[in-house]
Motif scaffolding. Sequence first.
Motif, PDB file in Angstrom:
ATOM      1  N   VAL A 130       0.869  -1.211  -0.056  1.00 30.35           N
ATOM      2  CA  VAL A 130      -0.022   0.063  -0.031  1.00 30.35           C
ATOM      3  C   VAL A 130       0.903   1.186   0.250  1.00 30.35           C
ATOM      4  O   VAL A 130       0.304   2.362  -0.352  1.00 30.35           O
ATOM      5  N   HIS A 131       2.080   1.260   0.258  1.00 31.78           N
ATOM      6  CA  HIS A 131       2.923   2.430   0.345  1.00 31.78           C
ATOM      7  C   HIS A 131       4.331   2.056   0.159  1.00 31.78           C
ATOM      8  O   HIS A 131       4.811   1.170   0.493  1.00 31.78           O
ATOM      9  N   THR A 132       4.947   2.968  -0.779  1.00 35.55           N
ATOM     10  CA  THR A 132       6.345   2.724  -1.034  1.00 35.55           C
ATOM     11  C   THR A 132       6.949   4.106  -0.668  1.00 35.55           C
ATOM     12  O   THR A 132       6.597   5.104  -0.933  1.00 35.55           O
ATOM     13  N   GLU A 133       8.101   3.939   0.220  1.00 38.75           N
ATOM     14  CA  GLU A 133       8.783   4.960   0.643  1.00 38.75           C
ATOM     15  C   GLU A 133       9.546   5.739  -0.140  1.00 38.75           C
ATOM     16  O   GLU A 133      10.244   5.423  -1.173  1.00 38.75           O
ATOM     17  N   LYS A 134       9.139   7.189  -0.120  1.00 42.50           N
ATOM     18  CA  LYS A 134       9.900   8.026  -1.088  1.00 42.50           C
ATOM     19  C   LYS A 134      11.042   8.452  -0.524  1.00 42.50           C
ATOM     20  O   LYS A 134      11.373   8.590   0.467  1.00 42.50           O
ATOM     21  N   LEU A 135      12.248   8.499  -1.422  1.00 47.45           N
ATOM     22  CA  LEU A 135      13.606   8.667  -1.193  1.00 47.45           C
ATOM     23  C   LEU A 135      14.082   9.948  -1.679  1.00 47.45           C
ATOM     24  O   LEU A 135      13.514  10.605  -2.591  1.00 47.45           O
ATOM     25  N   GLN A 136      14.902  10.703  -0.913  1.00 45.04           N
ATOM     26  CA  GLN A 136      15.619  11.794  -1.477  1.00 45.04           C
ATOM     27  C   GLN A 136      17.022  11.767  -1.184  1.00 45.04           C
ATOM     28  O   GLN A 136      17.485  11.035  -0.253  1.00 45.04           O
ATOM     29  N   LYS A 137      17.839  12.450  -1.800  1.00 46.65           N
ATOM     30  CA  LYS A 137      19.117  12.632  -1.598  1.00 46.65           C
ATOM     31  C   LYS A 137      19.719  13.907  -1.069  1.00 46.65           C
ATOM     32  O   LYS A 137      19.407  14.930  -1.631  1.00 46.65           O
ATOM     33  N   LEU A 138      20.154  13.618   0.232  1.00 44.41           N
ATOM     34  CA  LEU A 138      20.649  14.840   1.152  1.00 44.41           C
ATOM     35  C   LEU A 138      22.034  15.019   0.826  1.00 44.41           C
ATOM     36  O   LEU A 138      23.166  14.106   0.816  1.00 44.41           O
ATOM     37  N   VAL A 139      22.439  16.407   0.348  1.00 38.52           N
ATOM     38  CA  VAL A 139      23.914  16.592   0.128  1.00 38.52           C
ATOM     39  C   VAL A 139      24.269  18.007   1.127  1.00 38.52           C
ATOM     40  O   VAL A 139      23.643  18.787   1.155  1.00 38.52           O
ATOM     41  N   VAL A 140      25.167  17.800   1.638  1.00 35.88           N
ATOM     42  CA  VAL A 140      25.666  18.800   2.782  1.00 35.88           C
ATOM     43  C   VAL A 140      27.181  18.898   2.639  1.00 35.88           C
ATOM     44  O   VAL A 140      27.841  17.968   2.494  1.00 35.88           O
ATOM     45  N   PHE A 141      27.742  20.355   2.762  1.00 32.51           N
ATOM     46  CA  PHE A 141      29.175  20.667   2.526  1.00 32.51           C
ATOM     47  C   PHE A 141      29.490  20.896   4.078  1.00 32.51           C
ATOM     48  O   PHE A 141      29.057  21.780   4.798  1.00 32.51           O
ATOM     49  N   VAL A 142      30.676  20.151   4.648  1.00 31.24           N
ATOM     50  CA  VAL A 142      31.044  20.310   5.994  1.00 31.24           C
ATOM     51  C   VAL A 142      32.509  20.504   5.946  1.00 31.24           C
ATOM     52  O   VAL A 142      33.419  19.846   5.295  1.00 31.24           O
ATOM     53  N   PRO A 143      32.830  21.244   6.798  1.00 29.30           N
ATOM     54  CA  PRO A 143      34.493  21.521   7.294  1.00 29.30           C
ATOM     55  C   PRO A 143      34.974  20.100   7.588  1.00 29.30           C
ATOM     56  O   PRO A 143      34.466  19.301   8.402  1.00 29.30           O
ATOM     57  N   GLU A 144      36.298  19.896   7.097  1.00 28.02           N
ATOM     58  CA  GLU A 144      36.690  18.444   7.437  1.00 28.02           C
ATOM     59  C   GLU A 144      36.835  18.123   9.078  1.00 28.02           C
ATOM     60  O   GLU A 144      36.761  17.003   9.463  1.00 28.02           O
ATOM     61  N   THR A 145      37.051  19.192   9.908  1.00 28.76           N
ATOM     62  CA  THR A 145      37.173  19.033  11.403  1.00 28.76           C
ATOM     63  C   THR A 145      35.892  18.460  11.899  1.00 28.76           C
ATOM     64  O   THR A 145      35.808  17.887  12.986  1.00 28.76           O
ATOM     65  N   HIS A 146      34.716  18.583  11.156  1.00 26.98           N
ATOM     66  CA  HIS A 146      33.461  18.333  11.847  1.00 26.98           C
ATOM     67  C   HIS A 146      32.679  17.285  10.869  1.00 26.98           C
ATOM     68  O   HIS A 146      31.586  16.774  10.917  1.00 26.98           O
ATOM     69  N   HIS A 147      33.486  16.514   9.799  1.00 24.83           N
ATOM     70  CA  HIS A 147      32.982  15.810   8.788  1.00 24.83           C
ATOM     71  C   HIS A 147      32.385  14.425   9.608  1.00 24.83           C
ATOM     72  O   HIS A 147      31.288  14.171   9.492  1.00 24.83           O
ATOM     73  N   GLN A 148      33.128  13.833  10.531  1.00 24.96           N
ATOM     74  CA  GLN A 148      32.726  12.546  11.069  1.00 24.96           C
ATOM     75  C   GLN A 148      31.422  12.971  11.996  1.00 24.96           C
ATOM     76  O   GLN A 148      30.432  12.164  12.274  1.00 24.96           O
ATOM     77  N   VAL A 149      31.422  14.100  12.680  1.00 20.58           N
ATOM     78  CA  VAL A 149      30.321  14.394  13.745  1.00 20.58           C
ATOM     79  C   VAL A 149      29.139  14.679  12.960  1.00 20.58           C
ATOM     80  O   VAL A 149      28.151  13.919  13.444  1.00 20.58           O
ATOM     81  N   VAL A 150      29.153  15.088  11.834  1.00 17.54           N
ATOM     82  CA  VAL A 150      27.802  15.421  10.951  1.00 17.54           C
ATOM     83  C   VAL A 150      27.419  13.903  10.570  1.00 17.54           C
ATOM     84  O   VAL A 150      26.182  13.792  10.397  1.00 17.54           O
ATOM     85  N   LEU A 151      28.447  12.977   9.884  1.00 17.18           N
ATOM     86  CA  LEU A 151      28.010  12.164   9.627  1.00 17.18           C
ATOM     87  C   LEU A 151      27.275  11.260  10.639  1.00 17.18           C
ATOM     88  O   LEU A 151      26.162  10.639  10.499  1.00 17.18           O
ATOM     89  N   ASP A 152      27.913  10.927  11.699  1.00 14.90           N
ATOM     90  CA  ASP A 152      27.405  10.317  12.729  1.00 14.90           C
ATOM     91  C   ASP A 152      25.884  10.795  13.087  1.00 14.90           C
ATOM     92  O   ASP A 152      25.068   9.939  13.400  1.00 14.90           O
ATOM     93  N   ALA A 153      25.773  11.995  13.191  1.00 15.93           N
ATOM     94  CA  ALA A 153      24.473  12.695  13.479  1.00 15.93           C
ATOM     95  C   ALA A 153      23.350  12.228  12.633  1.00 15.93           C
ATOM     96  O   ALA A 153      22.166  11.984  12.749  1.00 15.93           O
ATOM     97  N   LEU A 154      23.616  12.291  11.360  1.00 16.86           N
ATOM     98  CA  LEU A 154      22.838  11.826  10.298  1.00 16.86           C
ATOM     99  C   LEU A 154      22.358  10.288  10.396  1.00 16.86           C
ATOM    100  O   LEU A 154      21.263  10.035  10.133  1.00 16.86           O
ATOM    101  N   PHE A 155      23.314   9.473  10.705  1.00 14.16           N
ATOM    102  CA  PHE A 155      23.050   7.911  10.534  1.00 14.16           C
ATOM    103  C   PHE A 155      22.227   7.684  11.659  1.00 14.16           C
ATOM    104  O   PHE A 155      21.362   6.728  11.811  1.00 14.16           O
ATOM    105  N   LYS A 156      22.605   8.506  13.060  1.00  8.17           N
ATOM    106  CA  LYS A 156      21.828   8.283  14.021  1.00  8.17           C
ATOM    107  C   LYS A 156      20.372   8.653  13.927  1.00  8.17           C
ATOM    108  O   LYS A 156      19.313   8.004  14.634  1.00  8.17           O
ATOM    109  N   ALA A 157      20.159   9.569  13.078  1.00  5.27           N
ATOM    110  CA  ALA A 157      18.679  10.007  12.924  1.00  5.27           C
ATOM    111  C   ALA A 157      18.127   9.207  11.654  1.00  5.27           C
ATOM    112  O   ALA A 157      16.904   9.434  11.544  1.00  5.27           O
ATOM    113  N   GLY A 158      18.814   8.173  11.105  1.00  5.79           N
ATOM    114  CA  GLY A 158      18.178   7.340  10.328  1.00  5.79           C
ATOM    115  C   GLY A 158      18.491   7.400   8.915  1.00  5.79           C
ATOM    116  O   GLY A 158      18.003   6.767   7.916  1.00  5.79           O
ATOM    117  N   ALA A 159      19.153   8.397   8.519  1.00  2.49           N
ATOM    118  CA  ALA A 159      19.585   8.745   6.967  1.00  2.49           C
ATOM    119  C   ALA A 159      20.558   7.494   6.861  1.00  2.49           C
ATOM    120  O   ALA A 159      21.272   6.781   7.557  1.00  2.49           O
TER     121      ALA A 159
END
Length: 369
Positions: A130-159
């Motif tokens: 009855v329902h097919t999940e719609k997908l989107q690509k999220l693109v974000v530009f991050v300074p190298e110093t915070h690359h892993q921090v942002v990645l971890d936050a995205l993955f923890k939120a379900g991305a």
Amino acid sequence: MLAKGQTVIQLFEQLAPKHYAMADDKIGLQLGSLQKDITKVLVALDVTDAVVDEAIEAGADLIIAHHAIIFRPLAHLQTETPAGRLYEKLIKNDIAVYIAHTNLDVAEGGVNDLLSEQLGLTDLTHLEDVHTEKLQKLVVFVPETHHQVVLDALFKAGAGGIGQYSSCSFNIPGTGTFLPQEGANPFIGEVGKLERVQEVRVETIVTASVQRRAVQAMLKAHPYEEVAYDLYPMDLKGRVFGLGRVGKLPAAMTLRELTEHAKVVFDVPTVRVVGDLARPIRKVAVLGGSGGRYMRHAMFAGADVLVTGDIDYHTAHDALAAGLALLDVGHNVEKIMKRGVADYLAAQLAKTDTQVIASAINTEPFQFM
């Protein structure tokens, strides 16, 4: 710390998002307000006088139920009617009522998965997609110093989920430029001076159900005052969600044996059966509620039997003629959602002082003689 009503529902809708619901289904907040602290949540199948009294005695200020208390637009609200008295009691005691119906039926871990689990079914598929999940690509530009921090936050939120894989992303290093204007408070650089920063372009997948949560988590983890990010719609389809389940028993049993098994695991005193009781059963279709109109779906899926509720006389005859066995275990069998939802929500709210309880009231309207 008590959780706000909106927070409770946001956590619940991670299990059963509103967009899973069938068209015109009466779901969501039906009475009261979520703009308050929630001391206790009562999870119920139906909202009856006895259930409301239970909520008052327990000190609950939010009821999450499966069956709606308002089915059609109200022409009046007269408190001498049974419905009017119920609404009055809820309002006077400041108890909000939130309904999750077919969205909870469709949800993974919802009503139909709980029923299938109780029967011991494996290799589950949907009775109807009855329902097919719609997908989107999220693109974000991050300074190298915070690359892993942002990645971890995205993955923890379900991305980053693709099929049976999680934490999927693509990362490309590059140089970002920006010139802070008067009034800016840059994390890197100075006002009026062009800045060049080594950044990483992060690409990942977000589904419709986690998009808002993922973006909020990314913005919170990102160090920049103004975050550069994009969301692109995709033709690629995400996970498919469906109504009902079809699965296999661990070992074949006769229709009679399955009937006795269903009575025990669903805690029901009696079951209406259509078909030869000696017939061997291996493949089972399950649909909580009134599922008679899904008889053809069960046959198309190759099921030996359809386990559901509220089978009418003519549907029973049609199934008998078509060679499909039926188990009418009653509509009230959906009471299984009380413990399932209460356990899920209690785990989500474990770090708060908000309590979650499953209603102990039996709302089965029939007596079995």
